[in-house]
Design a protein around this motif. Structure first.
Motif, PDB file in Angstrom:
ATOM      1  N   THR A 133       0.847  -1.194   0.000  1.00 47.99           N
ATOM      2  CA  THR A 133       0.000   0.000   0.000  1.00 47.99           C
ATOM      3  C   THR A 133       0.879   1.239   0.000  1.00 47.99           C
ATOM      4  OG1 THR A 133      -0.206   0.475   2.379  1.00 47.99           O
ATOM      5  CG2 THR A 133      -1.653  -1.233   1.476  1.00 47.99           C
ATOM      6  N   LEU A 179     -16.295   0.216   8.016  1.00 50.47           N
ATOM      7  CA  LEU A 179     -15.458   0.633   6.890  1.00 50.47           C
ATOM      8  C   LEU A 179     -14.483  -0.469   6.506  1.00 50.47           C
ATOM      9  CD1 LEU A 179     -14.447   2.822   4.926  1.00 50.47           C
ATOM     10  CD2 LEU A 179     -12.995   3.684   6.780  1.00 50.47           C
ATOM     11  N   ARG A 180     -13.917  -1.121   7.499  1.00 50.74           N
ATOM     12  CA  ARG A 180     -12.905  -2.157   7.237  1.00 50.74           C
ATOM     13  C   ARG A 180     -13.500  -3.361   6.516  1.00 50.74           C
ATOM     14  NH1 ARG A 180     -10.016  -6.382   9.684  1.00 50.74           N
ATOM     15  NH2 ARG A 180     -11.528  -6.613  11.350  1.00 50.74           N
ATOM     16  N   ARG A 182     -15.199  -3.356   3.993  1.00 52.27           N
ATOM     17  CA  ARG A 182     -15.253  -3.173   2.542  1.00 52.27           C
ATOM     18  C   ARG A 182     -14.045  -2.429   1.972  1.00 52.27           C
ATOM     19  NH1 ARG A 182     -16.643   1.840   1.017  1.00 52.27           N
ATOM     20  NH2 ARG A 182     -17.453   3.301   2.571  1.00 52.27           N
ATOM     21  N   ARG A 183     -13.136  -1.929   2.808  1.00 49.92           N
ATOM     22  CA  ARG A 183     -11.990  -1.186   2.279  1.00 49.92           C
ATOM     23  C   ARG A 183     -10.724  -2.008   2.485  1.00 49.92           C
ATOM     24  NH1 ARG A 183     -10.721   4.222   0.624  1.00 49.92           N
ATOM     25  NH2 ARG A 183      -8.856   3.848  -0.629  1.00 49.92           N
ATOM     26  N   HIS A 184     -10.181  -2.553   1.390  1.00 48.63           N
ATOM     27  CA  HIS A 184      -9.028  -3.433   1.536  1.00 48.63           C
ATOM     28  C   HIS A 184      -7.775  -2.633   1.869  1.00 48.63           C
ATOM     29  CE1 HIS A 184      -9.005  -2.222  -2.673  1.00 48.63           C
ATOM     30  NE2 HIS A 184      -7.776  -2.671  -2.820  1.00 48.63           N
ATOM     31  N   ASP A 252     -17.344   6.398   5.963  1.00 53.08           N
ATOM     32  CA  ASP A 252     -17.936   5.195   5.391  1.00 53.08           C
ATOM     33  C   ASP A 252     -18.878   5.507   4.232  1.00 53.08           C
ATOM     34  OD1 ASP A 252     -18.273   2.388   5.329  1.00 53.08           O
ATOM     35  OD2 ASP A 252     -20.208   2.590   6.343  1.00 53.08           O
ATOM     36  N   ASP A 282      -7.475   9.321  -2.727  1.00 51.27           N
ATOM     37  CA  ASP A 282      -8.427   9.982  -1.861  1.00 51.27           C
ATOM     38  C   ASP A 282      -9.234  11.022  -2.638  1.00 51.27           C
ATOM     39  OD1 ASP A 282      -8.847  10.216   1.281  1.00 51.27           O
ATOM     40  OD2 ASP A 282      -9.002  12.239   0.477  1.00 51.27           O
ATOM     41  N   ARG A 405     -10.319   0.689  -6.586  1.00 48.79           N
ATOM     42  CA  ARG A 405      -9.779   1.645  -5.627  1.00 48.79           C
ATOM     43  C   ARG A 405      -8.488   1.094  -5.057  1.00 48.79           C
ATOM     44  NH1 ARG A 405     -12.951   5.711  -3.389  1.00 48.79           N
ATOM     45  NH2 ARG A 405     -10.915   6.487  -2.720  1.00 48.79           N
ATOM     46  N   TRP A 408      -5.608   0.880   1.215  1.00 51.70           N
ATOM     47  CA  TRP A 408      -5.247   1.980   2.122  1.00 51.70           C
ATOM     48  C   TRP A 408      -5.093   1.453   3.534  1.00 51.70           C
ATOM     49  CZ3 TRP A 408      -9.121   4.970   5.276  1.00 51.70           C
ATOM     50  CH2 TRP A 408      -8.517   6.041   5.959  1.00 51.70           C
TER      51      TRP A 408
END
Length: 413
Positions: A133, A179-180, A182-184, A252, A282, A405, A408
């Motif tokens: 990342t 949030l975690r 779905r956000r890798h 989110d 971002d 995306r 992050w």
């Protein structure tokens, strides 16, 4: 006398913390308080020290971490931290010995991978880690941004509210987990993290500055965003020159993200906002009428990954397209070495050992860099780091592995 690498005991803890401070160039202040604060989070069976005549000259610890991978799956990681070698004992193989001992145990436990934040870039590639990342930090000139300085709140029915640290400790964990999911690239946060972030627990060797906290509530009343920030008190000729520095920023929904940035950039007297560690893609620069008002101050690697179980790790994530790829992975340590056939698609993936001809040949470090979808196999092939054994294989790898995306991870550990 030979150098000894072993798990630490209670009697070693003072020496071990002192060696951590030496390695990170921290003054040996409040050592007793540091020892007491470290003790609850150290697992003796996962905390190593290198010793020379009883003196600790190298440190290493690991702990269980949960990492979100593309598609929202979560994998168990052996998270590596507190790695130091004293300047008097460099180039003697101490890091290699500590790392090898820990990774062997992680593999036996069934951890799919290891993670770390690399203080120096050139150390960990030879141990099979790759930068998975990136983070970007922006400094925004609020007067140039073009946003309406008279902004008084979102127009979508949501609202921004000021809260305190206790509210953050109550509301933040659920928001972060949502949030975690779905956000890798994001990793789990412990209760200790939230206490440290809000000053309920303070590191004795790091000065504390109290932050401001704000949340965004949707029209339905759900907390979809959270920001913490500090400010200075700088004026020049009766004109404010105040900087707001973001400590943490979670959103989110795009509405929450837009509202919280607009809130920060419209605070009276604030003429500059420092964004903290954000994803390279971002929304921040492009939500400004004048994106040039946001200047990049940091653009760097952040979370590093090392695969310990290639089939398990590749099967744990999702893929945007259907296809097959045979990877020939070189790994001197052996954990990721082999030839693997990946059959992947939006519905899932299988990865097995194979004797078929390879499509791509690459190192364990480069496979790790590709794993979360941020790096490009085509770019690595152009650099000579990935060998395209079959024409078009690098482009096919990008089609399978890259994500819409970017991953992050803003958290230090």
């Amino acid at each position: 006398m030979s150098l000894e690498v072993r798990n630490i005991t209670e009697a070693d803890l003072h020496e071990w913390v002192r060696a951590v401070n030496t390695g990170f160039l921290r003054p040996p202040e409040a050592l007793a308080e540091q020892v007491e604060q470290q003790r609850p989070q150290l697992e003796p069976e996962r905390t190593l020290g290198a010793f020379d005549s009883g003196h600790c000259v190298g440190t290493y610890r690991s702990f269980t971490q949960r990492l979100t991978v593309p598609g929202g799956g979560q994998v168990t990681s052996d998270a590596v931290s507190s790695v130091t070698v004293s300047p008097t004992h460099r180039r003697r193989g101490l890091l290699s010995r500590m790392l090898a001992a820990d990774q062997a145990r992680a593999k036996d436990r069934g951890d799919l991978l290891s993670t770390l934040i690399a203080a120096e870039y050139r150390i960990y590639g030879r141990h099979g880690f790759g930068p998975a990342t990136q983070i970007t930090e922006w400094r925004v000139d609020t007067l140039r941004s073009g946003l309406d300085p008279r902004w008084s709140g979102p127009e979508d029915g949501g609202r921004v509210e000021l809260v305190d640290g206790a509210d953050v400790r109550r509301l933040g964990p659920e928001l972060h987990e949502r949030l975690r999911s779905r956000r890798h690239g994001l990793i789990d946060r412990s209760e200790r993290f939230w206490r440290l972030m809000t000053g309920d627990l303070r590191r004795p060797h790091i000065p504390w500055k109290e932050a401001f906290y704000a949340v965004y509530r949707s029209a339905e009343g759900r907390v979809d965003g959270l920001v913490s920030y500090t400010t200075d008190d700088e004026w020049e000729g009766k004109m404010p020159r105040v900087t707001a520095r973001v400590r943490d920023f979670l959103a989110d929904s795009p509405a929450a993200e837009r509202a919280l940035w607009h809130f920060l950039l419209s605070i009276d007297w604030v003429t500059r906002v420092e964004s903290g560690r954000r994803a390279p893609d971002d929304l921040l620069p492009l939500l400004l009428p004048d994106p040039r008002a946001a200047r990049v101050t940091t653009d760097s690697d952040y979370l590093w990954v090392r695969l310990l179980d290639v089939p398990g790790a590749l099967e744990a994530r999702s893929y945007r397209a259907a296809g097959s790829l045979v990877l020939d992975v070189h790994d001197p340590s052996g954990y990721a070495a082999g030839r693997f056939r990946l059959d992947a698609g939006p519905e899932g993936a299988s990865c097995t050992s194979t004797t078929s001809a390879a499509d791509l040949a690459l190192s364990a470090s480069d496979l790790a860099a590709l794993y979360l979808g941020d790096e490009s196999a085509l770019r690595l092939a152009a650099l000579g780091r990935v060998s395209e054994e079959r024409a078009g294989a690098a482009a096919r790898a990008d089609l399978l592995l890259r994500t819409a995306r970017r991953p992050w991870c803003p958290d230090m550990f």
